[in-house]
Design a protein around this motif. Structure first.
Motif, mmCIF file in Angstrom:
data_model
loop_
_atom_site.group_PDB
_atom_site.id
_atom_site.type_symbol
_atom_site.label_atom_id
_atom_site.label_comp_id
_atom_site.label_asym_id
_atom_site.label_seq_id
_atom_site.Cartn_x
_atom_site.Cartn_y
_atom_site.Cartn_z
ATOM 1 N N UNK A 20 0.823 -1.201 0.000
ATOM 2 C CA UNK A 20 0.000 0.000 0.000
ATOM 3 C C UNK A 20 0.859 1.253 0.000
ATOM 4 N N UNK A 21 1.935 1.246 0.799
ATOM 5 C CA UNK A 21 2.816 2.406 0.849
ATOM 6 C C UNK A 21 3.478 2.659 -0.494
ATOM 7 N N UNK A 22 3.832 1.588 -1.186
ATOM 8 C CA UNK A 22 4.461 1.729 -2.499
ATOM 9 C C UNK A 22 3.501 2.291 -3.534
ATOM 10 N N UNK A 23 2.197 2.104 -3.315
ATOM 11 C CA UNK A 23 1.205 2.595 -4.270
ATOM 12 C C UNK A 23 1.085 4.113 -4.249
ATOM 13 N N UNK A 24 1.467 4.728 -3.118
ATOM 14 C CA UNK A 24 1.355 6.175 -2.996
ATOM 15 C C UNK A 24 -0.038 6.668 -2.655
ATOM 16 N N UNK A 25 -0.996 5.754 -2.480
ATOM 17 C CA UNK A 25 -2.366 6.136 -2.140
ATOM 18 C C UNK A 25 -2.456 6.331 -0.632
ATOM 19 N N UNK A 26 -2.657 7.559 -0.139
ATOM 20 C CA UNK A 26 -2.643 7.783 1.315
ATOM 21 C C UNK A 26 -3.777 7.089 2.049
#
Length: 403
Positions: free
Chosen positions: A287-293
């Motif tokens: 999730x962190x790698x996706x950049x979606x907060x």
């Protein structure tokens, strides 16, 4: 019916450990806005009932017992659940309240209740009910409607004397990095309502069944300006409701017994819900790698939920409290019940029923049985088995029917 109001500050020295967030970077460093303990008392000449609200993260059973002794009457002590106040022993399943807060909160409750009793006078009561938009929503469902119920009890002694607001939203606008003491959203609502109603009108805000409801998907920031914006939204809606029709609850000069209450002790079974920590860590990294907060925040909260639970859950004892004040039914639930739990209790045609959370004990989160099908933060942090919330709801309904 006679009603009284009292309040006193709850000072928090710099360097105090703060409650609410596992990743707080350190103790308190100052004051954003003052914390307080407020009390309302009702007397019908035969019985007296008191409701005290404290700007703390939770109320453990040892604190509830001490506060009732200090009040000298039937008392419910409800936490606002601010995450910017002192740590008062808020762990899933409950625990001892650390000093100095066991003594300090007890003393503040006693002071506020005595003030309220001294100021009791004949009053009428009216309840106003409606919906609040744009402030709280299901924090595990980003696309859920941002609509929650909003209830107000208005007390009149010729003019408007004060209001009790029941707001089922986690008062969590300020972030984990914040180290300034604050009543957070509850304090912002109080300030905004006083501006609208006048400084002579008292305002008490109690947190309702907010276990799954927060400002996560409605807030535009996590600072003082956002607190004031959200507080103003609540205050504006309260003012709208007060300008419309309400339901009378009691008369000022009515004789007879108008007050009653009941409590039942329950034992909740421990949860057997498990989760794979390695899988949750991998999910968070993805999730962190996706950049979606939003996705990242939800994934991090799942990890926080798993780590918040004690290693060996045990059976948990809780008290379910109900009361009648004239034509009003009240339920005071321990811990953090989901909003649907309150809706199950309040679905009683013909009688206004208000449900408070965080009252007289802290078993932790009380998710609905259906929520256990999804490994979200509240379920992972919960100490109790599926069906516990429904047992509490049915117990409250039965107690109210028996009163």
């Amino acid at each position: 019916m006679r009603v009284g109001y009292g309040t006193t500050d709850l000072p928090v020295p710099d360097g105090t450990p703060m409650g609410g967030y596992l990743d707080r970077p350190g103790p308190s460093t100052g004051l954003a806005d003052p914390l307080s303990v407020s009390a309302l008392t009702w007397s019908d000449g035969e019985r007296r009932f008191a409701l005290a609200t404290a700007d703390i993260i939770c109320v453990n059973e040892d604190l509830a017992r001490r506060a009732r002794q200090a009040a000298g009457c039937e008392l419910w002590l409800a936490a606002s659940h601010t995450h910017a106040g002192p740590e008062t022993g808020c762990v899933p399943g409950g625990g001892p309240t650390p000093e100095p807060w066991l003594e300090r909160v007890t003393e503040a409750v006693g002071t506020a209740v005595r003030q309220a009793i001294d100021r009791e006078r004949p009053c009428e009561g009216t309840v106003y009910r409606g919906e609040l938009q744009g402030v709280g929503s299901d924090r595990s469902r980003p696309r859920a409607p941002a609509v929650v119920p909003l209830d107000l009890i208005a007390v009149y002694d010729g003019g408007l004397a004060g209001v009790l607001v029941v707001l089922p939203v986690h008062p969590t606008v300020l972030p984990a990095t914040n180290r300034l003491v604050s009543a957070d959203l509850v304090g912002a609502v109080r300030r905004s309502l006083r501006k609208r109603l006048g400084e002579d009108v008292w305002v008490v805000v109690a947190t309702g069944a907010a276990g799954d409801i927060s400002t996560r998907h409605t807030r535009r920031g996590q600072d003082a300006a956002e607190l004031e914006r959200l507080g103003a939204l609540v205050a504006d809606r309260c003012a709208d409701l007060l300008a419309g029709p309400g339901t009378p609850l009691w008369r000022a000069g009515a004789a007879g017994r108008w007050i009653s209450w009941a409590t039942r002790r329950l034992t909740l079974e421990p949860t057997s819900t498990t989760a794979d920590e390695a899988a949750l860590i991998a999910g968070y990294e993805q999730a962190a790698a996706s950049g979606d907060p939003v996705v990242t925040r939800l994934a991090r909260s799942r990890l926080e939920g798993l780590r918040a639970r004690t290693a060996r859950p045990v059976r948990t004892g809780v008290d379910v409290n109900v009361a009648r004040l004239g034509g009003l039914a009240l339920a005071g639930l321990p811990g953090e019940p989901f909003l649907a739990v309150a809706e199950r209790i309040a679905d009683r045609p013909g009688e206004p029923t208000l449900v408070l959370g965080y009252v007289n004990g802290y078993p932790g989160y009380l998710p609905t049985a259906g929520a256990y099908q999804h490994a979200e933060y509240e379920v992972l942090a919960s100490q109790v088995a599926p069906g516990s919330a429904e047992l509490i709801a049915e117990t409250a309904r039965q107690l109210l029917e028996d009163l």
